[in-house]
Design an enzyme around this catalytic site. Sequence first.
Site, PDB file in Angstrom:
ATOM      1  N   GLU A 168       0.812  -1.224   0.000  1.00 13.05           N
ATOM      2  CA  GLU A 168       0.000   0.000   0.000  1.00 13.05           C
ATOM      3  C   GLU A 168       0.849   1.278   0.000  1.00 13.05           C
ATOM      4  O   GLU A 168       0.768   2.088   0.919  1.00 13.05           O
ATOM      5  CB  GLU A 168      -0.967  -0.023   1.178  1.00 13.05           C
ATOM      6  CG  GLU A 168      -1.960  -1.155   1.034  1.00 13.05           C
ATOM      7  CD  GLU A 168      -2.787  -1.427   2.285  1.00 13.05           C
ATOM      8  OE1 GLU A 168      -2.788  -0.586   3.195  1.00 13.05           O
ATOM      9  OE2 GLU A 168      -3.423  -2.485   2.347  1.00 13.05           O
ATOM     10  N   GLU A 191      -5.916 -10.727  -1.191  1.00 11.56           N
ATOM     11  CA  GLU A 191      -6.673 -10.526   0.057  1.00 11.56           C
ATOM     12  C   GLU A 191      -8.174 -10.518  -0.211  1.00 11.56           C
ATOM     13  O   GLU A 191      -8.905  -9.675   0.324  1.00 11.56           O
ATOM     14  CB  GLU A 191      -6.266  -9.199   0.712  1.00 11.56           C
ATOM     15  CG  GLU A 191      -4.785  -9.069   1.013  1.00 11.56           C
ATOM     16  CD  GLU A 191      -4.416  -7.816   1.786  1.00 11.56           C
ATOM     17  OE1 GLU A 191      -5.322  -7.120   2.315  1.00 11.56           O
ATOM     18  OE2 GLU A 191      -3.208  -7.523   1.874  1.00 11.56           O
TER      19      GLU A 191
HETATM   20  O1  G3I Z   1      -1.609  -9.350  18.518  1.00  9.54           O
HETATM   21  C1  G3I Z   1      -1.658  -8.052  19.096  1.00  9.54           C
HETATM   22  C2  G3I Z   1      -1.988  -8.181  20.546  1.00  9.54           C
HETATM   23  O2  G3I Z   1      -0.971  -8.875  21.228  1.00  9.54           O
HETATM   24  C3  G3I Z   1      -2.152  -6.785  21.145  1.00  9.54           C
HETATM   25  O3  G3I Z   1      -2.567  -6.881  22.459  1.00  9.54           O
HETATM   26  C4  G3I Z   1      -3.159  -5.982  20.338  1.00  9.54           C
HETATM   27  C5  G3I Z   1      -3.238  -4.547  20.830  1.00  9.54           C
HETATM   28  O4  G3I Z   1      -3.741  -3.693  19.835  1.00  9.54           O
HETATM   29  O5  G3I Z   1      -2.769  -5.942  18.978  1.00  9.54           O
HETATM   30  C6  G3I Z   1      -2.701  -7.218  18.399  1.00  9.54           C
HETATM   31  O6  G3I Z   1      -2.319  -7.006  17.073  1.00  9.54           O
HETATM   32  C7  G3I Z   1      -3.386  -6.720  16.188  1.00  9.54           C
HETATM   33  C8  G3I Z   1      -3.253  -7.640  14.992  1.00  9.54           C
HETATM   34  O7  G3I Z   1      -4.228  -7.338  14.003  1.00  9.54           O
HETATM   35  C9  G3I Z   1      -3.372  -9.105  15.336  1.00  9.54           C
HETATM   36  O8  G3I Z   1      -4.645  -9.386  15.775  1.00  9.54           O
HETATM   37  C10 G3I Z   1      -3.273  -5.299  15.712  1.00  9.54           C
HETATM   38  O9  G3I Z   1      -3.517  -4.425  16.800  1.00  9.54           O
HETATM   39  C11 G3I Z   1      -4.291  -5.043  14.624  1.00  9.54           C
HETATM   40  O10 G3I Z   1      -4.082  -3.737  14.112  1.00  9.54           O
HETATM   41  C12 G3I Z   1      -4.091  -6.035  13.510  1.00  9.54           C
HETATM   42  O11 G3I Z   1      -5.063  -5.843  12.512  1.00  9.54           O
HETATM   43  C13 G3I Z   1      -4.690  -6.282  11.231  1.00  9.54           C
HETATM   44  C14 G3I Z   1      -4.615  -5.093  10.271  1.00  9.54           C
HETATM   45  O12 G3I Z   1      -4.293  -5.546   8.977  1.00  9.54           O
HETATM   46  C15 G3I Z   1      -3.555  -4.094  10.691  1.00  9.54           C
HETATM   47  O13 G3I Z   1      -2.305  -4.701  10.670  1.00  9.54           O
HETATM   48  C16 G3I Z   1      -5.704  -7.274  10.721  1.00  9.54           C
HETATM   49  O14 G3I Z   1      -5.687  -8.427  11.537  1.00  9.54           O
HETATM   50  C17 G3I Z   1      -5.383  -7.651   9.281  1.00  9.54           C
HETATM   51  O15 G3I Z   1      -6.415  -8.441   8.741  1.00  9.54           O
HETATM   52  C18 G3I Z   1      -5.254  -6.392   8.441  1.00  9.54           C
HETATM   53  O16 G3I Z   1      -4.840  -6.803   7.152  1.00  9.54           O
HETATM   54  C19 G3I Z   1      -4.671  -5.763   6.192  1.00  9.54           C
HETATM   55  C20 G3I Z   1      -3.448  -6.132   5.375  1.00  9.54           C
HETATM   56  O17 G3I Z   1      -2.330  -6.307   6.212  1.00  9.54           O
HETATM   57  C21 G3I Z   1      -3.175  -5.076   4.296  1.00  9.54           C
HETATM   58  N1  G3I Z   1      -4.352  -4.835   3.497  1.00  9.54           N
HETATM   59  C22 G3I Z   1      -5.558  -4.523   4.223  1.00  9.54           C
HETATM   60  C23 G3I Z   1      -5.852  -5.618   5.241  1.00  9.54           C
HETATM   61  C24 G3I Z   1      -7.166  -5.358   5.979  1.00  9.54           C
HETATM   62  O18 G3I Z   1      -7.067  -4.235   6.798  1.00  9.54           O
END
Ligand code: G3I
Length: 443
Positions: free
Chosen positions: A231, A357
Amino acid sequence: MVKSLRIPSFKQIQLILLVIFILGTLTALVLIKKQTDTRSRASSDTSQEAESGLKTGNVSTGSDTTASSGQYIQFGNPQLPQPTTISTPAATNPTPTAKPVQAFNAHAVLGSSVSPWYFNDSRSEATLKQYHFSLLAMENELKPQMVLWGLDQNSFMDTSRWNWGGADQEISVAKRNGWQIHGHTLVWHSNNPTFFNNLPNDQLKTFLQTYVTTVTSHYCGQLDSLDVVNEAFGDDGNPLPSGIWTPTSDYSISIWNKAFGGSDYIKLAFQWAHAACPSMKLYLNDYNAEAMNSKSNGIYTYIKNMKAQGVPIDGYGMQLHQGNISGQFEYGFADPTSVANNMKRFADIGVLVRISEYDQLVHDHTASTLSDQAKKAGALAAVCYAASNCTSFTVWGLTDGVSWYNGISPQPSDGKGYTPLLFDTNFNPKANYWTVHDALHLP
Ligand code: G3I
């Protein structure tokens, strides 16, 4: 007193001549023998050295690999005449990663993103197996926020403290099933550790290079492919994103654009990754750029330039999130014919593509919206299957119960969630699984 000289008799002269002849013949025979011995020893030395050279691999021929390095070919016996220097052949293809795209698309495989905790429920692996998935994509495990969890700017360089546990777990599931594994993602404006935000530019640049190099080499030989950059482009196709995702957030200008004073970080990241692992297929990944539009035009031009400049890139990931949540996510719906045309132009420049995705939002769960979801999924999977360069159709999560959309507010008013994936919360395949199944010609 002078003694008188006696003249030898004829018989005495004959005897002296005979003795001289015998002595001469003997001397000649000894000399000839000596010469023969020397020659035969020399020839036996040569063949022994040559033999030992063969055994130890020291004897080179014109086809030896040393020939291409521009060095002398070394024979086992250094006394033998040396051939002249073999020069390195001129590169016939200046783009190191150009490969025939057909070679990669035996069939476009079905993939799913996963998180390590999926596998706490045995139904996850069982479903992936039963329904013919053969690629796992790491949903979060290689994002810097995850790998660098618990570190700060002082401990960053101590790579022994980096967290590989989640990625390792996903790799072990993929390995025991013989599935491909795709890494996601090293360079993104989002999900970086907070300490990245407070670093001086030079240190941030060094940290990015260290991050890309360390992760790529750590998993070299274990990952089949990797999203190096995610992105990085704006809606207008410019690699200086503005106003993407949530215009009011700090995402409005990527920290990488700021640190590098422009978009050069994209090319550098691919160069670092390729240097760390030349065998890994390297992808640029983005959203809303699956069909022909300003953004995909910009990405196409950018990748074409990368290749022309010899920057190693193998593929382009088309996310293919489908549908809208008003004011937050405006993906719309990609026209299949336009997606096919977009894939084709990448094929023409030797670039792989993957649907990286896929998911599709449903706001109300009428028969017609569910049927529409299934039809659209099948049509898009068919485009990937038909494209010579499309390597996989990967969905962003396995069941509706684990979709990233479940954390978004608001949720649909019927309380059923956005149900964007191919399996329901009980791991049952939905109508959209079967249209994708058929389109990909799965067993
Ligand atoms: O695992 C940690 C946890 O230990 C912690 O306590 C918590 C506190 O915020 O965060 C957890 O991590 C989270 C992670 O997902 C795992 O669950 C992150 O906060 C959260 O932001 C993250 O969300 C992901 C998001 O991208 C941001 O990285 C989503 O699962 C994931 O599906 C999403 O995927 C993105 C692709 O990478 C790029 N394209 C868009 C797509 C959808 O948004």
